[in-house]
Design an enzyme around this catalytic site. Sequence first.
Site, mmCIF file in Angstrom:
data_model
loop_
_atom_site.group_PDB
_atom_site.id
_atom_site.type_symbol
_atom_site.label_atom_id
_atom_site.label_comp_id
_atom_site.label_asym_id
_atom_site.label_seq_id
_atom_site.Cartn_x
_atom_site.Cartn_y
_atom_site.Cartn_z
ATOM 1 N N SER A 1 0.818 -1.206 0.000
ATOM 2 C CA SER A 1 0.000 0.000 0.000
ATOM 3 C C SER A 1 0.853 1.258 0.000
ATOM 4 O O SER A 1 1.971 1.279 0.539
ATOM 5 C CB SER A 1 -0.900 -0.003 1.247
ATOM 6 O OG SER A 1 -1.558 1.235 1.417
ATOM 7 N N TYR B 1 -2.581 5.409 -3.812
ATOM 8 C CA TYR B 1 -3.636 6.359 -3.482
ATOM 9 C C TYR B 1 -3.280 7.670 -4.180
ATOM 10 O O TYR B 1 -2.195 8.210 -3.952
ATOM 11 C CB TYR B 1 -3.724 6.595 -1.981
ATOM 12 C CG TYR B 1 -4.519 5.571 -1.217
ATOM 13 C CD1 TYR B 1 -5.865 5.347 -1.500
ATOM 14 C CD2 TYR B 1 -3.931 4.842 -0.184
ATOM 15 C CE1 TYR B 1 -6.600 4.417 -0.783
ATOM 16 C CE2 TYR B 1 -4.658 3.908 0.529
ATOM 17 C CZ TYR B 1 -5.997 3.700 0.226
ATOM 18 O OH TYR B 1 -6.724 2.773 0.932
ATOM 19 N N THR C 1 -6.277 3.053 -6.453
ATOM 20 C CA THR C 1 -7.546 3.034 -5.725
ATOM 21 C C THR C 1 -8.290 4.326 -6.021
ATOM 22 O O THR C 1 -7.773 5.419 -5.786
ATOM 23 C CB THR C 1 -7.304 2.881 -4.221
ATOM 24 O OG1 THR C 1 -6.682 1.607 -3.981
ATOM 25 C CG2 THR C 1 -8.615 2.926 -3.443
ATOM 26 N N LYS D 1 -8.900 -0.108 -8.831
ATOM 27 C CA LYS D 1 -9.604 -0.682 -7.678
ATOM 28 C C LYS D 1 -10.668 0.289 -7.147
ATOM 29 O O LYS D 1 -10.396 1.471 -6.979
ATOM 30 C CB LYS D 1 -8.617 -0.999 -6.552
ATOM 31 C CG LYS D 1 -9.245 -1.617 -5.303
ATOM 32 C CD LYS D 1 -8.168 -1.973 -4.275
ATOM 33 C CE LYS D 1 -8.771 -2.640 -3.046
ATOM 34 N NZ LYS D 1 -9.468 -1.659 -2.181
ATOM 35 N N HIS E 1 -14.406 -1.250 -0.886
ATOM 36 C CA HIS E 1 -13.397 -0.945 0.130
ATOM 37 C C HIS E 1 -13.688 -1.678 1.436
ATOM 38 O O HIS E 1 -13.451 -1.161 2.531
ATOM 39 C CB HIS E 1 -13.301 0.567 0.373
ATOM 40 C CG HIS E 1 -11.899 1.045 0.610
ATOM 41 N ND1 HIS E 1 -11.070 1.451 -0.401
ATOM 42 C CD2 HIS E 1 -11.175 1.172 1.748
ATOM 43 C CE1 HIS E 1 -9.900 1.821 0.104
ATOM 44 N NE2 HIS E 1 -9.932 1.653 1.407
#
Length: 366
Positions: free
Chosen positions: A112, A134, A160, A237, A261
């Site tokens: 992540s 992100y 994402t 995503k 999520h």
Amino acid sequence: MLTTPGPGAQSVVEFEQIARARLPGEVWDFVAGGSGAETTLAANRAALDRVALVPRAMGDLSGRHTGTDLFGVRAAMPAAIAPIAYQRLVHPDGELALARAAKRAGIPFTVSTMSSTPLEQVAEVGGTTWFQLYPLRDREQSRDLVRRAEAAGCAALMVTVDVPWMARRLRDVRNEFTVPAHVSAANFTDSSAAAGARQAVVGDSAVAAHTAATFAAFTWPDLTELRRAASIPLIVKGILDPRDAAKAISLGADAVVVSNHGGRQLDGAIASADAVTAVREAVGDRGTVLFDSGIRSGLDIMRALTLGADAVLIGRPALWGLAADGEAGADRVLGLFHQEFAEALGLAGCPDPAAARTLTIWRGSV
């Protein structure tokens, strides 16, 4: 090579209570909780439990296997570890332990943006590593993360798109949840940004406040730009509407992840299991469809495949194993996933994961 589950817990879900007993209450709430009234969190499980399989009989299972190809790399089962922030919250070895377990299990590990271990160190474990981005307000920092991921050898980039800001997660708000001093967002080179979620916020979650100050909304032109910038497979995503899935693929995405999520963003959103079939129909054979949100067993992997997914992302259960017994616990959870999936596959009369998509399903009430 997948490890055997060993003695003790005999199903993936048994690790949930072990993890809950070992984690501080506020950390457990951060891991387990959803947004709002947690309606979607509950709906994810209910929707999967409504999917009943109609097994086939008398097929040839002599060559049965669980493997599949994901972006040109062979995986031991149709699964990957989902991107999960701050894994050192649940165990000191955090992402490194879970990445090593994923490597032994023969499945990809997604690191992540909010990893508590730098992405380069995770990639050095040597398994198949994907990087999750992100989108950040600082666009140059986003571009730098993509460059770093490619330089580190990450095999895919997962962006994402459903977190322009973090939804109100009431457990974290009530706890005024703050990331402890030994944990930071290790991919951020700026020390203040890395420590942002450690800054207490009265009456709110420090993680939510950090997200609001750091993350940015992601638009279709942004996807086009990211596709031009990235030289590795691109996964989008946070897709639930089939129209969005079709458009993402048309703009060059290689895959979409059907995901709400894990019930942590829009409360009241459709369950992923109720969305994936329409997404599959919209994508067709033009891209890969991954499934996320609610996977708790090998049987759930089967269910996702019958609904139209090519593979799933394993999220919270991987953390349960890590919290229960570090790397060994993660090994056991992933071993159980494989054992449960292999059994479900064979008992349904399927020689391989592709055959699971030909099964008839029946949707009943929970």
